[in-house]
Design an enzyme around this catalytic site. Structure first.
Site, short mmCIF file in Angstrom:
data_model
loop_
_atom_site.label_atom_id
_atom_site.label_comp_id
_atom_site.label_asym_id
_atom_site.label_seq_id
_atom_site.Cartn_x
_atom_site.Cartn_y
_atom_site.Cartn_z
N LYS A 1 42.87 42.36 42.06
CA LYS A 1 42.88 42.26 43.53
C LYS A 1 44.31 42.04 43.97
O LYS A 1 45.06 41.29 43.34
CB LYS A 1 42.01 41.08 43.97
CG LYS A 1 42.08 40.77 45.46
CD LYS A 1 41.35 39.49 45.81
CE LYS A 1 39.86 39.65 45.71
NZ LYS A 1 39.14 38.45 46.19
N LYS B 1 33.85 45.64 43.13
CA LYS B 1 33.50 44.71 44.21
C LYS B 1 33.72 45.36 45.57
O LYS B 1 34.85 45.75 45.90
CB LYS B 1 34.33 43.44 44.09
CG LYS B 1 33.90 42.54 42.92
CD LYS B 1 34.88 41.40 42.70
CE LYS B 1 35.00 40.49 43.89
NZ LYS B 1 36.07 39.48 43.70
O1 LIG Z 1 37.12 36.75 44.46
C1 LIG Z 1 37.63 35.66 44.69
C2 LIG Z 1 38.76 35.57 45.61
O2 LIG Z 1 39.91 36.14 45.06
C3 LIG Z 1 38.96 34.25 46.18
O3 LIG Z 1 40.22 34.14 46.81
P1 LIG Z 1 40.60 32.76 47.48
O4 LIG Z 1 40.30 31.70 46.46
O5 LIG Z 1 42.05 32.85 47.80
O6 LIG Z 1 39.75 32.65 48.68
#
Ligand SMILES: O=C[C@H](O)COP(=O)(O)O
Length: 244
Positions: free
Chosen positions: A36, A98
């Site tokens: 991501k 996802k």
């Molecule tokens: O999939 C999980 C996310 O990357 C959560 O990101 P975050 O902890 O910054 O909200």
């Protein structure tokens, strides 16, 4: 029952922005390494060449390593936009794709049905994970629709990272019902959204298959670098839940 991860406590999903962070997450014991790009949004996507490199690296791991997921980018809940973006990521060979559904009380089931129709061919050949955003107040009664559409899992996250963590938007009872609804339908379940170390115990008690983290892994915010010490602390916290 859910295709649960191989641990009694929730697995740890670590979102990574680079191949180097992928290596750090693997070394740090992540159960799901989630490709991501946080700088591109809540579900920011990796470029195609980097996805291919990550998949090759993951395939070269010895047996027993983590699962690999990737996000498709932030898109409106429109059939063509979601199907095109999901197909690009799925073509990389990443095993879990996802897909965020930016559904609100105002654009719920009516918007979802055509999106699921457009994604149905991909759901027959790939393991798709639907991501709903707690801060958009989605109708969680939509969970069964993802099972019917052939998805492998559902998770909750937050879209606006400045709007507070998951549990500021949905109470634990609602989260527990979400997890139970997913499991009743054979869906893997995940919870995320600006989670911190303090969330691990109360959320583990709800029985999700995994908890997802990005911001808590970084010393300087979710677009900063992944910090191995923070990952180790979360890993230890979840292991403590498994032992409890
Ligand atoms: O999939 C999980 C996310 O990357 C959560 O990101 P975050 O902890 O910054 O909200």
């Amino acid at each position: 029952m859910s295709p649960a991860l191989p641990c009694a406590a929730p697995g740890l999903l670590a979102s990574v922005a680079t191949l180097a962070e992928m290596d750090t997450a693997i070394a740090g014991g992540a159960d799901i390494v989630d490709l991501k790009d946080p700088a591109q949004g809540a579900l920011g996507a990796w470029e195609t060449a980097a996805l291919a490199a990550a998949v090759a690296r993951w395939r070269a791991l010895p047996p027993g390593g983590p699962l690999l997921s990737a996000t498709i980018g932030d898109h409106p809940p429109e059939p063509a936009a979601l199907a095109t973006a999901a197909a690009r990521v799925a073509a990389s060979g990443v095993p879990l794709v996802k897909i965020g559904f930016a559904l609100t009380p105002a654009n719920g089931p009516e918007a979802l049905a055509p999106c699921l129709s457009a994604l149905a061919p991909l759901a027959r050949t790939h393991r798709l994970i639907a991501v709903l955003f707690a801060d958009l107040k989605p109708d969680l009664a939509m969970v069964p629709a993802f099972a019917s559409a052939g998805f492998a899992g559902v998770m909750l996250d937050t879209a606006d990272k400045a709007a507070g963590p998951l549990r500021a938007h949905l109470d634990d009872r609602t989260l527990a019902a979400f997890v139970a609804s997913a499991h009743m339908r054979g869906l893997m379940s995940g919870l995320a959204g600006a989670l911190t170390l303090a969330d691990t115990a109360p959320l583990a008690a709800l029985g999700p298959d995994y908890l997802g983290f990005r911001g808590a892994l970084c010393a300087e915010g979710r677009t900063g670098a992944l910090d191995p010490a923070r990952l180790a602390a979360l890993r230890a916290a979840l292991q403590a839940q498994a032992a409890a």
